[in-house]
Every structure is written in structure tokens, then in C-alpha cells.
Design an enzyme around this catalytic site. Structure first.
Site, PDB file in Angstrom:
ATOM      1  N   GLU A  54       0.822  -1.216   0.000  1.00 34.56           N
ATOM      2  CA  GLU A  54       0.000   0.000   0.000  1.00 34.56           C
ATOM      3  C   GLU A  54       0.847   1.253   0.000  1.00 34.56           C
ATOM      4  O   GLU A  54       1.977   1.245   0.492  1.00 34.56           O
ATOM      5  CB  GLU A  54      -0.861   0.030   1.257  1.00 34.56           C
ATOM      6  CG  GLU A  54      -2.239  -0.537   1.039  1.00 34.56           C
ATOM      7  CD  GLU A  54      -3.262   0.158   1.913  1.00 34.56           C
ATOM      8  OE1 GLU A  54      -4.206   0.740   1.355  1.00 34.56           O
ATOM      9  OE2 GLU A  54      -3.109   0.112   3.139  1.00 34.56           O
ATOM     10  N   ASP A  55       0.246   2.344  -0.480  1.00 31.42           N
ATOM     11  CA  ASP A  55       0.947   3.627  -0.467  1.00 31.42           C
ATOM     12  C   ASP A  55       1.059   4.184   0.950  1.00 31.42           C
ATOM     13  O   ASP A  55       2.128   4.587   1.382  1.00 31.42           O
ATOM     14  CB  ASP A  55       0.243   4.636  -1.403  1.00 31.42           C
ATOM     15  CG  ASP A  55      -1.252   4.809  -1.140  1.00 31.42           C
ATOM     16  OD1 ASP A  55      -1.837   4.125  -0.263  1.00 31.42           O
ATOM     17  OD2 ASP A  55      -1.873   5.648  -1.827  1.00 31.42           O
TER      18      ASP A  55
ATOM     19  N   ASP B 159      -3.025   5.423   7.050  1.00 33.89           N
ATOM     20  CA  ASP B 159      -3.429   6.689   7.666  1.00 33.89           C
ATOM     21  C   ASP B 159      -4.357   6.386   8.848  1.00 33.89           C
ATOM     22  O   ASP B 159      -3.886   6.003   9.915  1.00 33.89           O
ATOM     23  CB  ASP B 159      -4.077   7.555   6.581  1.00 33.89           C
ATOM     24  CG  ASP B 159      -4.349   8.969   7.025  1.00 33.89           C
ATOM     25  OD1 ASP B 159      -3.851   9.364   8.085  1.00 33.89           O
ATOM     26  OD2 ASP B 159      -5.058   9.699   6.310  1.00 33.89           O
TER      27      ASP B 159
ATOM     28  N   PHE C 295      -0.728  15.927   4.578  1.00 32.41           N
ATOM     29  CA  PHE C 295      -1.302  15.289   3.396  1.00 32.41           C
ATOM     30  C   PHE C 295      -0.224  15.330   2.321  1.00 32.41           C
ATOM     31  O   PHE C 295       0.310  16.393   2.001  1.00 32.41           O
ATOM     32  CB  PHE C 295      -2.575  16.002   2.923  1.00 32.41           C
ATOM     33  CG  PHE C 295      -3.341  15.153   1.949  1.00 32.41           C
ATOM     34  CD1 PHE C 295      -4.262  14.217   2.398  1.00 32.41           C
ATOM     35  CD2 PHE C 295      -3.104  15.261   0.578  1.00 32.41           C
ATOM     36  CE1 PHE C 295      -4.943  13.405   1.497  1.00 32.41           C
ATOM     37  CE2 PHE C 295      -3.784  14.446  -0.322  1.00 32.41           C
ATOM     38  CZ  PHE C 295      -4.699  13.524   0.145  1.00 32.41           C
TER      39      PHE C 295
ATOM     40  N   ARG D 107      -0.187  11.821  -9.020  1.00 35.41           N
ATOM     41  CA  ARG D 107       0.322  10.455  -8.816  1.00 35.41           C
ATOM     42  C   ARG D 107       1.636  10.242  -9.568  1.00 35.41           C
ATOM     43  O   ARG D 107       2.443   9.403  -9.187  1.00 35.41           O
ATOM     44  CB  ARG D 107      -0.685   9.417  -9.330  1.00 35.41           C
ATOM     45  CG  ARG D 107      -1.985   9.345  -8.543  1.00 35.41           C
ATOM     46  CD  ARG D 107      -2.758   8.099  -8.951  1.00 35.41           C
ATOM     47  NE  ARG D 107      -4.162   8.150  -8.563  1.00 35.41           N
ATOM     48  CZ  ARG D 107      -4.622   7.811  -7.365  1.00 35.41           C
ATOM     49  NH1 ARG D 107      -3.797   7.397  -6.429  1.00 35.41           N
ATOM     50  NH2 ARG D 107      -5.918   7.875  -7.106  1.00 35.41           N
TER      51      ARG D 107
END
Ligand code: XMP
Ligand code: MG
Length: 173
Positions: free
Chosen positions: A96-97, A100, A149, A162
Site C-alpha cells: 500500500e501507499d 493513515d 497530506f 500520482r
């Protein structure tokens, strides 16, 4: 809103860390049959770079999750794509990126666990532990970051950025 001029994580830092993770994974999973499952869309650059550095025999499958962050449906996760290969008895590594609140990841892990893999591991590029709402932690973490963010290297703001090669903080203005 726009990406910070200076990256939070440079291309060099990212690639060095991805290579270290690949080395650790290659050693931890040596001799095992593994399935790497990138979580789309954000995990695509990370998984692409990581898998090309693994000295393991592996197969790839994909999952795509969309999480709702509005007040009423907060925490609802919808799957837009699910793995198609049987995962029973396989060693699965979810890539996963970012971890959070943990809601998306928890839903992804639950969904994959239902397929009875032999083992299930989580590898994330970024971990924002300050924002966690659900008890989930990664087995392999690229970088721990503060509660910014961020965009780039797969991560988006309204589907943009992206393609940036480095990770940047999203700034107002
Ligand atoms: P949760 O909160 O469910 O979130 O762990 C995981 C998903 O939320 C998105 N996300 C971000 N996307 N920059 C982004 O571009 C960020 O800083 C960020 N934080 C959360 C992302 O889609 C992730 O898979
Ligand atoms: Mg996103």
C-alpha cells in the site's frame, strides 16, 4: 492546493529505502511461494519498484479499494477490483501507499484474510501513525511521516500528482 517545491522524500531517498525493503522481504520470504497484492491506485509505483527488486519467485494480483471519508458514510470501504487467483495456502504481501486512519487497510486485510492465505503481511511506503483510528499496523514500513497530506509517487490529490517521482507535502495556494 499544490505540491511543495522541495520534496518531503526525494527520489534518491525513496529508491534507497525501497531497495532496503526488497532486501528484507527477499530474506524473510526466501523459498516461499508469495503473492504480491498492490492496493490500487496509490500503491502502483511503489509495488512496481519493489517487485522488480525482489529476488523471489512471485505472482501478482491486484485489489482496488475506495474509502468514503464524508461524515455520514465515514469508514465505508468499497472494492472496485478483487484478486482473481486463489490465495489459499499462499504467503500474501499487501503493498500500500499509505497507512493513515487504518480503515482502508483494515478492510483490505479482512477481505484477503477471508481467502485463507497461509500468511498475510502488510508493506506500506508511508505510515502516518498520528492519525490512526483503527488498530492496524504494518509489518514493513518505508517511512514514518508526520500528519501531512502528501502527494506523488502514486499518492493523489483529487486524482492528480500520482505521476510525481518524489513525495511532496500538499500546500495551500
Ligand atoms: P485510511 O485513512 O483508510 O486511508 O488509512 C488510506 C487511504 O487514504 C488516502 N490517503 C492519502 N492520500 N495523501 C494521499 O494522497 C495522503 O496524505 C493520504 N492519507 C490518506 C490514500 O488513498 C490511502 O490509500
Ligand atoms: Mg487517494
Amino acid at each position: 492546493m499544490k505540491p511543495s517545491k522541495e520534496p518531503l522524500l526525494t527520489v534518491t531517498e525513496i529508491h534507497r529505502r525501497v531497495a532496503e525493503l526488497a532486501e528484507t522481504l527477499s530474506s524473510d520470504f526466501a523459498g516461499k511461494e508469495i503473492v504480491v497484492i498492490p492496493v490500487l491506485k496509490g500503491g502502483f509505483h511503489f509495488a512496481s519498484d519493489l517487485t522488480r527488486l525482489l529476488s523471489l519467485s512471485l505472482t501478482l494480483d491486484f485489489i482496488r479499494a475506495r474509502s468514503y471519508r464524508g461524515e455520514r458514510s465515514k469508514g465505508t470501504v468499497e472494492f472496485l477490483l478483487l484478486p482473481t487467483e486463489p490465495l489459499t495456502g499462499k504467503h500474501v504481501i499487501v503493498v500500500e501507499d499509505i497507512l493513515d486512519t487504518g480503515r482502508t487497510t483494515a478492510a483490505v486485510l479482512d477481505r484477503i484474510q477471508a481467502e485463507n492465505p497461509e500468511s498475510l503481511s502488510l508493506c506500506v511506503l508511508l505510515d502516518k501513525p498520528a492519525n490512526r483510528e483503527v488498530d492496524v499496523s504494518a509489518d514493513y514500513v518505508g517511512f514514518q511521516i508526520d500528519n501531512h497530506f502528501v502527494v506523488g509517487y502514486g499518492l493523489d490529490y483529487n486524482e492528480h500528482y500520482r505521476e510525481l517521482p518524489a513525495v511532496h507535502i500538499l500546500e495551500s495556494g
